[in-house]
Design an enzyme around this catalytic site. Structure first.
Site, PDB file in Angstrom:
ATOM      1  N   TYR A 148      -3.465  -0.722   3.252  1.00 44.81           N
ATOM      2  CA  TYR A 148      -4.266  -1.668   2.468  1.00 44.81           C
ATOM      3  C   TYR A 148      -3.548  -3.420   3.156  1.00 44.81           C
ATOM      4  CZ  TYR A 148      -7.889  -4.732   0.632  1.00 44.81           C
ATOM      5  OH  TYR A 148      -9.383  -5.409   0.403  1.00 44.81           O
ATOM      6  N   TYR A 169     -12.049  -6.612   8.935  1.00 44.16           N
ATOM      7  CA  TYR A 169     -12.142  -6.906   6.899  1.00 44.16           C
ATOM      8  C   TYR A 169     -13.128  -6.634   6.357  1.00 44.16           C
ATOM      9  CZ  TYR A 169     -10.123  -7.999   2.232  1.00 44.16           C
ATOM     10  OH  TYR A 169      -9.880  -7.684   0.576  1.00 44.16           O
TER      11      TYR A 169
END
Lengths: 383, 156
Positions: A288, A338
């Site tokens: 992440y 994103y």
């Protein structure tokens, strides 16, 4: 002997919409398109879906999705909190539901118009009561400010530099340059661009921050037994974990004994305990990356290196294809899209199917992580 | 006590703290120019905790007290936000946000701003003087009916 989740379920379908700064469709429509694409990829009729999982921040709820796609009776649904910390737990919850017989076909998804929609931090009214009273009035307004504070301390304590953060941004950008679906396809990054970029929250510059994206993704989870009859090669959910460490405080993990040891460490301990293999056996990782410093912190938390060694781990092309640990092979949140980390899950599946645009040869194991710095989650995938 | 309280600052449209039940005493003491941190009141425990909460994570006692701090600390880390920001903050950007580790209680860290004096703007301190480990002391600025802690470099 208690039931085990190990390899009991598999991801058999993945779907996504286009990724762009601005898409005309609503979040609801994008969600439906990604979910239907994932079901089509799996060769499963939407009427067979009986489980859903998404993020608490997902605004299209399961009632709307089930109705729109024509799902049958749904017997399991869950929502995971903490923004990007929830991504991998959606798969984990569905794996648990399917493995324990609560459902048979699970769909996890995330749809978001962050590119054209409002920035969450601008809504300060909802952030001001606890815990915002301790941070917001002082101008610690945005996630970049909150993580920048940890990044500065990390750099001070371990000698990490902006060049290390650049290594992270560069690896993600290089992979995006190979991925036609990525927002940063055909848009190379150079060291000079990085070093001269405007600051967002010094020490973090523009390229240390993830993209702002409209788009949606979904994946389909069924039992390992059923997976054998699906259209695609199954990607097994080998181990799953969530992590909320002792005395943790989301985003501003400043108020425990060790702020630089975040939720990744907690999730990792459980993840590896349940697994047949360790960090040294991971062929490719999707970590992440809302902000570049999350990569060195996660590399340490998940045991790819020792404490304080995450920055130096990035040296010598370690994160690139052919390096010690290729990461974010679709471009990640920094350069593909994103969407709260859901693209990392689907990219992990692509790697283990052997169809990534930046394929790691013979990749058989993949770690996927959710947001570090908030209560998090992670999954280990196996071919 | 090395704190000072200044009154009469005009509200500059920066966000004001919105206290909750657990945090209210912090702001009430701040209004008196005191930096106090919640502590367990159980005789065998007495551990400090922050942010405030209903019970002690060490001994689970619901008895608490607010302990006076010296107001001294060190900069643990800092950032310098640049726009895009909320308008009142953008007007002062780049400013600093510091994380202060209290001298009396190293695990208690407060988010704040390093300024040249209590009522000086958020961007008043020369960025070159920002340094991890720098010694600071608390001051309070009154704005919008509240006393908000700020930090100045400790006089040596």
């Amino acid at each position: 002997m208690a039931a085990t989740l190990k390899d009991a379920t598999a991801i058999v379908g993945i779907g996504q919409t286009a990724f762009a700064k601005q898409l005309p469709q609503s979040e609801k429509e994008l969600a439906c398109r990604a979910i239907l694409a994932a079901l089509d990829d799996a060769g499963i009729d939407p009427s067979e879906v009986d489980a859903f999982s998404s993020y608490t921040m997902e605004e299209t709820d399961e009632v709307e999705v089930a109705k729109a796609i024509g799902a049958g009776d749904v017997t399991f649904f869950s929502k995971i909190g903490y923004g990007g910390g929830g991504s991998c737990a959606t798969v984990g919850h569905l794996a648990a539901a399917v493995a324990t017989g609560q459902a048979s076909v699970g769909v996890a998804w995330r749809s978001r118009k962050r590119g054209s929609g409002p920035r969450p931090w601008k809504n300060t009214a909802v952030q001001l009561p606890t815990p915002g009273q301790w941070t917001r009035p002082f101008g610690l307004l945005r996630p970049a400010d909150e993580i920048g504070m940890l990044a500065r301390r990390y750099m001070h304590e371990y000698g990490a530099t902006r060049d290390h953060l650049f290594n992270v941004a560069m690896a993600c950008r290089n992979r995006a340059n190979e991925n036609p679906a990525a927002m940063m396809y055909e848009r190379p990054l150079t060291r000079e661009m990085y070093m001269t970029a405007r600051m967002i929250s010094d020490p973090l510059c523009l390229f240390d921050n993830c993209l702002e994206t409209d788009g949606a993704l979904a994946c389909v989870i069924v039992s390992a037994e059923r997976a054998r009859d699906c259209r695609q090669k199954p990607v097994y959910v080998h181990s799953v974990a969530q992590g909320l460490p002792s005395q943790h405080h989301g985003m501003v993990n400043y108020w425990n004994d060790d702020p630089l040891s975040g939720p990744a460490w907690t999730a990792a301990r459980h993840l590896w305990k349940q697994a047949d293999f360790g960090p040294q056996d991971v062929d490719v990782a999707q970590i992440y990356d809302a902000f570049t410093p999350l990569i060195p912190l996660s590399l340490e938390g998940y045991g790819f290196c020792g404490r304080g060694e995450g920055a130096s781990f990035t040296e010598g092309g370690a994160l690139e294809i052919g390096g010690r640990l290729p990461i974010n092979t679709g471009g990640g949140g920094l350069s593909e899209a994103y969407v709260h980390g859901f693209n990392l899950i689907n990219e992990g599946v692509k790697q283990l199917r052997g169809i990534s645009t930046a394929q790691v040869p013979d990749a058989a194991t993949c770690l996927v992580t959710a947001g570090e710095g908030v209560p998090t989650s992670a999954i280990l995938l196996r071919a | 006590m090395t704190t000072t309280t200044t009154t009469g600052t005009t509200a500059d449209e920066l966000l004001l703290p919105v206290p909750d039940g657990d945090g209210a005493p912090f702001w009430e003491y701040a209004a008196q120019g005191e930096l106090r941190i919640q502590a367990c009141a159980a005789p065998t425990c007495g551990k400090l905790r922050f942010p405030p909460r209903p019970c002690c994570p060490h001994c689970r006692s619901f008895d608490s007290e607010w302990r006076l701090m010296s107001g001294r600390g060190r900069i643990w880390s800092y950032v310098q936000p640049h726009p895009p920001l909320l308008p009142a903050y953008a007007a002062q950007a780049p400013y600093n946000v510091i994380l202060v580790e209290l001298a009396d209680a190293p695990q208690i860290r407060l988010v704040g701003n390093l300024v040249t004096s209590a009522d000086a703007p958020l961007d008043s301190m020369d960025p070159a003087r920002l340094r991890i480990g720098a010694r600071v002391q608390v001051v309070f600025t009154e704005t919008g009916g509240m006393a908000v802690p700020r930090w100045v470099l400790e006089k040596s």
